[in-house]
Structure formats: structure tokens, C-alpha cells
Motif scaffolding. Structure first.
Motif: not given
Length: 600
Positions: A139-149, A295-300, A368-372
């Protein structure tokens, strides 16, 4: 629940095998003019089965029954046995390879399949075609970027003459084969040759060379040691990037004990030869685990987690990494370290973006929330005025679509902070471009893809040296130049005057220096964008790139479709851009899928 006796067993076993096959077949040669385009893993000649001949209703019915069957643990053995039989009957590998690979992968794969949200429509879209449903099961998903210009962008300029430079050694894809035997068969039937069980060569078969072989073979340990001895003499090095893939390609017969032993041996060799004063920053490759790509994510948790691997990495890499980096390494195989004041490295676990990592069927949203976490690191670095280098194994342009898109978005936002991206995996000497998202025309980044140490397949062994804007106030920390060194097997496997004897203590020689080879003054993103335009207009320069891409050993030319395909790859640091380039040039998505499947 028992499987219905009227179920077409050939369809069931082939469906299951088709899901598992891309996970355990060793990587094929990187794209060439003969097979980059229109390669289809499940409909190639000789397999004896073509998914295009299966209707959508039949495919969906089979996967529905498979899902129901796997609700019962009692059916796992039956499904695994069927997969092994299918592998043999379809002549996908010799019987012993089929048996071993099925046994190795069965538990983890079936457990991931049981926990996944994979629907029959998604599986059939993947195998039969887009007419059966959505092709991408993730599925598609988007991460959150800080609201800093985003800060204003200042185009880079070359450093003043005489400014300090950092000299960085880069190693990737070593693929040491402890079963390598000189004189063994170099063209065997197994996925990996030049081994003690590869039979004795007949008069028509080639023999494995002493230092390595132009074939589907990996390297003996003496070649790796010789590289490190040469690299130590060629120092000093300011630091080292090492982006993984230690074990050989015998993925059907690997154990955790073997993987950890090889990790330990190579880590200690690097430390021994380069010395205690050189810091090495490693990244995790897709072959470090067993089963490969798993490579199972950390929830495994428990025995199926990757703790067995990450804990040993932390132990072996402790001389190079601080405790905070080891903490995130143990958690998810990634970390960050300050290299020097003003420069930070981020090592990503790119297996969390790989389609071949079947654990992502369970949940592929920012594993693993790696990109966040990466966004958090980059924002802190921007606040402090730090520059950041990102290292990893798999190039981002070959990742799952959503992961690749989000990574591209991050690099766009932090283009003034991310001043270097370094990857391996393809075994080739190449790159992928990043452009401003609003126009897709202004170049803002380059993902450097370095050549492999291993010969796999038909290559000279090689390594890379980067020259980076050095440690001084106001340094851009950008790559200014790079060199590629090779061990020429044609020369070193046969001594002058004694062809039957190899050269002793051979030297790794400079194949080329980038600025000299391509007639540019620097290696900024704008230079690489200009180089792409030169490739289009001047085929002589492109053919030089093609030769250097293969580390000086190539038997084919690259024209027309091959050239167009490769230019798409070089321009596409984001996977959907590769697909769009593919479709624009009339390849109907086949080239993009082939590029992803043919890479190691």
C-alpha cells in the motif's frame, strides 16, 4: 483443514513457488543488452509454465484455497513439499538445490504469508498481470516532514585550489565463497560455480582461476585478503564506507552459524589490515541474513527476529561505532555517527525497502520507522549546519514504490544537507540521479553505485575510492572525484612465462579516474546531468561508460534498446520514474521489472 482433493495440484504448487522463487533464486547478472529488457522471471523459456496462460478467476481461486490451507499448521508440510516438487519438475534448479532451498525458506516464508494482508487479487495481479488487479501489493503511504521551511538552495561551487580533501575507501559486495576451489568447474549447472562440489572440469569446461573467475562464481578468501593488503598500502584513508553482502551466492545452503562466522572473519580482516586508526562505517546487505533477503521488522520477536544477526554485527563493529549507534543497529540494522565536526553519516538498512524481503508482506509502511527517524536526523543536522552522507546497500531507485518515493521526497527537502549518497548491490559501476520534484529537471543529487569486490557475474574484482571536499570551515562535503581499482583476472591468473601459474601478490590497478575519463572538472549533480546528455549525443562516451561500468571486462556492446534502458536507469533515482521512463520509451513496464529482478 485438508486441501480439497480436486484442487489442480500443479496450479497450487506453481502459485506457491512463484511467490517464493524471487526470494531464493540467486541474483542474475546485472542488465546487459541481451537480457535487461523483456526479462520475465516466470515466463522465461525452459521453465515450462507461463502465468499468462492462467485466467484471473483460476488464479484467484487457487490463492483463496492456499490462504485457507495455510490457516492450518498441518498443511505447511504439504505446501512446502509441493513447492520443492514444482521447482524440480519445472527444471528451475537441480534437485538438491530445490530440496535445500525449500527447506531453508519454508518456515519464515509461510509464517510471513500467514500474517500478511496479501489478497488473491494482489497476488494474481503480480503474477498474471494488471488486468487481475493492482500490481503493487504494498500500500501507498506518506511520512511526515517537519513544518520547517526549506532553506534557500545555493548551487555548489568547486572548492578553492589547495583546499583539504578527504580520501574515502569504499567496499561493497565482497561475497566470499569459502568453498571456492581453483581448478573446479567454472560453468556448472548450479546457481554458483567454482566450488569444491562443482564437479571436475571436462575438456570442454572452463576451470576456476586462482584469484577469481569470469563466470557465475564468487571469490576465494585470498583475493579478499590481497585487496585489503593493497588497500592498506594505498592509504592512509580518512575513513571507510562498507555497504555489505559478505556471504557467497549459495543461498540454498546457508545457516545462521555460517553467516555469523563469515561476518566475523571479514570484519576482523578489515580491522586487521586497515588498522585501529581507520574507522569503518558498515551497512547491512541483503545477503547477510539467512534466508537471504529475510529481514523481519522489529515487531517480529523471538527466534524469527533478526536479533541473532544485529547483535553479532554490534559486537564485531563495536571498535568502529559508538554505543548510541550500536543501540539502533541492534534494533533495526541502521544508525548514525558524527564522522567529523560538520559531517555525519547515516547508515540505512535498505532491506526494509526491498520487494524481495517477504516480511514486508505483513506491513511495508516505513518498516522500523526508519525513514521517519532519518527525517529527524536530517532536521537536527540542518539546524546545526551539518552535512550528511547516506550509505546503504540497495540503491533507492530499485526500492518498493512508496519507500522510494518517500526517500526521494526526503532528499528533495534536505538537498542542502544530504551531500553524498553511496550504495552498492548491482555489482556495477553506475549511478542514479535525483531531480527537483517540482520540475524533475533541476539536478540536486546523485546516488553513487560502486562496483563489487566479487566477480559475480563475469566481472573483474574491484573497489572504489572517493575524494570528498575536506574538513574545513564551509566545506560542501560533496564528492569531487572518484577512482575505480580492479584486479585484472586475465593478467593475474597467469604469470608471464609460466601461464599455468598465477601471479603471486598481484597489484590492484587503477581502471579510471572519473574526472579524467569523462572530461569534467567536478562530480556535482549538474556534472552528472550533463554527462547523461553527453551519453545521448556522443555514443563514443557512452560506450566508454559501458566498458567502465563492467570494470573493464565486457563482451557485448550496448546499443539501441540496451542504451535507452540504461539511460532510464541512470536518470531514475525514484522507482516510479524508472517505470515512467520505461513506459515512455515503449517497454510497457517490462524493462523496469527486469531491472529489479536481474539485480543481486
Amino acid at each position: 483443514m485438508r486441501l480439497p482433493t480436486l484442487l489442480p495440484s500443479s496450479l497450487l504448487i506453481t502459485c506457491t513457488l512463484a511467490l517464493m522463487l524471487p526470494l531464493f533464486v540467486p541474483c542474475r547478472p546485472a542488465p546487459t543488452s541481451e537480457h535487461l529488457v523483456f526479462v520475465e522471471q516466470f515466463s522465461r523459456p525452459g521453465v515450462g509454465f507461463n502465468w499468462r496462460n492462467v485466467t484471473c478467476p483460476v488464479c484467484k481461486a487457487v490463492f483463496t484455497i492456499l490462504d485457507i490451507a495455510l490457516l492450518s499448521d498441518a498443511n505447511e508440510e504439504r505446501v512446502a513439499r509441493a513447492v520443492g516438487e514444482a521447482c524440480i519438475r519445472l527444471h528451475l534448479a537441480d534437485e538438491h538445490v530445490c530440496r535445500q532451498i525449500t527447506e531453508l525458506f519454508r518456515d519464515d516464508f509461510i509464517r510471513a504469508l500467514q500474517q500478511s494482508l496479501l489478497w488473491p487479487t494482489e497476488a494474481c495481479a503480480l503474477l498474471v498481470g494488471a488486468s487481475c488487479g493492482k500490481f503493487d501489493m504494498y500500500a501507498s503511504w506518506n511520512l511526515t516532514l517537519p513544518k520547517v521551511p526549506k532553506p534557500p538552495v545555493t548551487p555548489p561551487s568547486p572548492p578553492k585550489p589547495g583546499s583539504p580533501q578527504s580520501r574515502v575507501l569504499f567496499l561493497t559486495d565482497i561475497h566470499w565463497d569459502k568453498e571456492y576451489v581453483a581448478g573446479s568447474t567454472a560453468d556448472c549447472k548450479d546457481p554458483l560455480c567454482c566450488r569444491k562440489d562443482s564437479e571436475t572440469p571436462s575438456w570442454r569446461r572452463r576451470e576456476a582461476g586462482y584469484w577469481g573467475t569470469y563466470s557465475k562464481c564468487d571469490l576465494p578468501l585470498r583475493t579478499v585478503q590481497n585487496l585489503l593488503e593493497n588497500a592498506a598500502r594505498d592509504g592512509p584513508w580518512d575513513w571507510v564506507y562498507w555497504t555489505g553482502d559478505i556471504p557467497a551466492h549459495n543461498v540454498w545452503a546457508q545457516t545462521r552459524k555460517q553467516q555469523l562466522s563469515e561476518l566475523t572473519v571479514i570484519s576482523k580482516l578489515i580491522h586487521k589490515h586497515l588498522g585501529p586508526n581507520v574507522t569503518v562505517y558498515p551497512a547491512v546487505g541483503n545477503h547477510e541474513s539467512t534466508p537471504a533477503n529475510s529481514f523481519p521488522p522489529p515487531f517480529v520477536h523471538g527466534n524469527r527476529s533478526c536479533a541473532w544477526l544485529y547483535d553479532t554485527m554490534a559486537k564485531e563493529w563495536a571498535p568502529w561505532l559508538p554505543e548510541q549507534a550500536l543501540k539502533t543497529l541492534r534494533y533495526g540494522g541502521f544508525y548514525t555517527v558524527e564522522i567529523q565536526p560538520g559531517l555525519r553519516v547515516v547508515s540505512l538498512n535498505m532491506n526494509f525497502c526491498a520487494r524481495e524481503n517477504f516480511w514486508l508482506m505483513v506491513n511495508s509502511t516505513d518498516p522500523a520507522n526508519q525513514l521517519q527517524w532519518l527525517v529527524h536526523i536530517l532536521q537536527e543536522s540542518e539546524n546545526k549546519g551539518e552535512k550528511v552522507h547516506i550509505i546503504g546497500h540497495i540503491p533507492p531507485g530499485l526500492c518498493l514504490g512508496s519507500w522510494s518515493w518517500n526517500y526521494y521526497h526526503i532528499v528533495n527537502r534536505y538537498e542542502s544537507t544530504v551531500t553524498g549518497q553511496f550504495f552498492g548491490h548491482t555489482h556495477m559501476d553506475e549511478f542514479q540521479m535525483f531531480y527537483d520534484e517540482s520540475t524533475m529537471s533541476r539536478p540536486l543529487g546523485v546516488a553513487f553505485i560502486a562496483p563489487s569486490v566479487t566477480t559475480y557475474i563475469n566481472l573483474n574484482p574491484g573497489f572504489r575510492v572517493y575524494y570528498v571536499d575536506g574538513n574545513y570551515q564551509g566545506s560542501s562535503r560533496l564528492v569531487l572525484d572518484h577512482e575505480t581499482y580492479i584486479l585484472n583476472l586475465t593478467t593475474v591468473n597467469h604469470s608471464p612465462g609460466a601461464p599455468s601459474n598465477p601471479v603471486q601478490n598481484p597489484k590492484w590497478t587503477l581502471l579510471y579516474r572519473a574526472t579524467e575519463a569523462y572530461g569534467v572538472t567536478s562530480l556535482f549533480p549538474s556534472d552528472y546531468d550533463g554527462l547523461l546528455q553527453t551519453f545521448i549525443k556522443d555514443d563514443r562516451v557512452f560506450q566508454k561508460f559501458w566498458y567502465l561500468r563492467h570494470k573493464g571486462h565486457v563482451s557485448e556492446t550496448c546499443t539501441e534498446t540496451c542504451k535507452t534502458s540504461l539511460l532510464c536507469f541512470l536518470r531514475s533515482g525514484r522507482y516510479d520514474e524508472l517505470e515512467q521512463c520505461d513506459l515512455f520509451n515503449g517497454f510497457h513496464g517490462n524493462m523496469a521489472r527486469a531491472a529489479r529482478k536481474t539485480l543481486c
